[in-house]
Design an enzyme around this catalytic site. Structure first.
Site, PDB file in Angstrom:
ATOM      1  CE  LYS A   1      -3.866   1.980   2.674  1.00 30.98           C
ATOM      2  NZ  LYS A   1      -4.730   1.760   3.856  1.00 30.98           N
TER       3      LYS A   1
ATOM      4  CB  SER B   1      -7.956   3.487   2.868  1.00 33.95           C
ATOM      5  OG  SER B   1      -7.065   2.928   3.827  1.00 33.95           O
TER       6      SER B   1
ATOM      7  CB  SER C   1      -8.280   0.709   5.858  1.00 33.61           C
ATOM      8  OG  SER C   1      -9.076   1.860   5.947  1.00 33.61           O
TER       9      SER C   1
END
Length: 448
Positions: free
Chosen positions: A80, A155, A179
């Site tokens: 990420k 996210s 997330s």
């Protein structure tokens, strides 16, 4: 051709050491899939193709020379774009950080590098991790691999997409309100949030330092265990053994957590409970008495923490944020100190209540997402007879365990009639991570 979308780290390791496949072959297949599908799914912000190829060749040479770094040796992992990987930008999917380049690895990334993992690229996310749908990104939305018109969750949406679409064998996300678990649920993967503080957040762009967690998304509970232990600095963990299902005791907090569910999500959850009961699991009802206060407690903490971190750039370059994220950050400026302290007190109360609900149980069990993956751009979604805000629905069942810090894992548990994944969430006691994952492994085997 190697079937990367179904290849687990465990199977890859066996075949690599049996000389049936090489790390270089797997990297090439992952890169081929990125070339084909990333323009459509937008999982990656940055693809590290040349670096990954060099790392793969070196991993194969090391293994041939008798150097085995452990379970992640030669395994392609996506990261990420909130975690620092030395020599690459950490954009947090925002124009605010356009000039950034990481000088060193985040601690968790350094541990993965030492374990022999290969970093194939940096994945898309909701800007600064401040959202649940992955729509608000300077690089455009990531798209659900089961239906590109739908959200992959957020996210860590790009991370989940990269895994499920066969662009990596595992991926690293962050979880401040769900997330990791939300995109795992929306895309049909395993997503694991460890106990708060277990995995270092050093070198990770914060959303709320009080709530942020780092953890893996993977194809199986065993793979999640392998990556989790590597994140801690243990490249060769012992095998994870499932607990016997007969005699396992789980508590289901139905009040609040099962009150607002999509009909098909509810059906898959009840079917899963029935299958586990049939296998000998004891399923009790339990409760979190102040669950209705979760959302306001969470918001007062996360909004204020985020606004404090972004105070300087909100003043100097507000136009570089996406409008929805900037609005949330501006809202955080108006959280009163007394409300923040009151929220922290509420957080402690909720932690005690989760501990009480866990007493006498091996885990709590509830859905991960109350709805299937929503359409991109939808502000609300129909749940039963009512319209509910998408953001509220996405966070509803996960954010509590960021407030309390308990470990939680999402595992797939069937699909809707439209083929969209449904997900089961298990929550364990503080620092009882291995016990939770052993229970999750047993449940995964039972529900397929």
């Amino acid at each position: 051709m190697i079937a990367v979308p179904t290849l687990t780290i465990e199977e890859f390791g066996r075949r690599l050491r049996a000389r049936e496949i090489t790390a270089e072959q797997i990297i090439e297949e992952c890169l081929r899939r990125i070339d084909v599908d990333n323009p459509r799914l937008n999982a990656f912000i940055l693809v590290l193709a040349d670096q990954a190829r060099r790392q793969a060749r070196e991993a194969d040479r090391e293994l041939s020379a008798g150097r085995d770094r452990g379970a992640l040796h030669g395994v392609p992992i996506s990261i990420k774009d909130l975690l620092d990987v030395r020599g690459t930008p950490t954009t947090a999917a925002s124009r605010v950080r356009e000039a950034h380049e990481a000088e060193r690895d985040a601690t968790a990334i350094a541990h993965l590098r030492q374990a022999g993992a290969i970093f194939i690229g940096k994945t898309n996310l909701h800007e600064f991790a401040f959202g649940t749908t992955n729509e608000d990104s300077a690089f455009g939305p990531a798209r659900n691999p089961h239906d590109p018109a739908r959200s992959p969750g957020g996210s860590s949406g790009g991370s989940a997409v990269s895994l499920v679409a066969g662009m990596a064998l595992a991926t690293i996300g962050t979880d401040t309100g769900g997330s990791i678990r939300i995109p795992a649920a929306a895309c049909g993967a395993v997503g694991f949030k460890p106990t708060y503080g277990e995995v270092s957040t050093d070198g990770v762009v914060p959303l709320s330092r009080a709530l942020d967690h780092v953890g893996p998304l993977a194809r199986s509970v065993t793979d999640a265990w392998i990556v989790y232990r590597a994140l801690l600095g243990d490249p060769a963990p012992p095998p994870l053994a499932a607990v016997p299902l007969r005699g396992l005791r789980v508590g289901v907090p139905r009040a609040y957590f099962c009150e607002v569910l999509d009909d098909e999500v509810r059906a898959r959850f009840e079917e899963t409970l029935d299958a586990l009961r049939a296998a000998g699991v004891s399923v009790d009802e339990t409760e979190i008495p102040h669950a209705k206060h979760i959302a306001p407690i969470y918001l007062h903490i996360v909004l204020a923490d985020a606004a404090a971190y972004h105070a300087t750039t909100l003043e100097s370059m507000p136009e570089r944020y996406t409008a929805p994220v900037r609005l949330r950050l501006e809202m955080g400026r108006y959280v009163l100190a007394e409300d923040y302290v009151r929220a922290q007190n509420g957080r402690e109360q909720l932690r005690r209540e989760v501990n009480a609900a866990l007493a006498g149980h091996d885990a709590l069990m509830l859905p991960t997402l109350p709805i299937p993956a929503p359409p991109l751009g939808a502000d609300s979604v129909k749940v039963g007879p009512t319209e509910e805000p998408v953001r509220n629905m996405m966070l509803r069942l996960t954010q509590l365990f960021n407030l309390t810090g308990h470990p939680a894992i999402a595992i797939p548990c069937g699909r809707t009639s439209d083929g969209l994944p449904c997900s089961l969430q298990l929550v364990g006691a503080h620092r009882q991570t291995e016990a939770l994952l052993r229970a999750a492994l047993a449940c995964e085997a039972q529900i397929g």
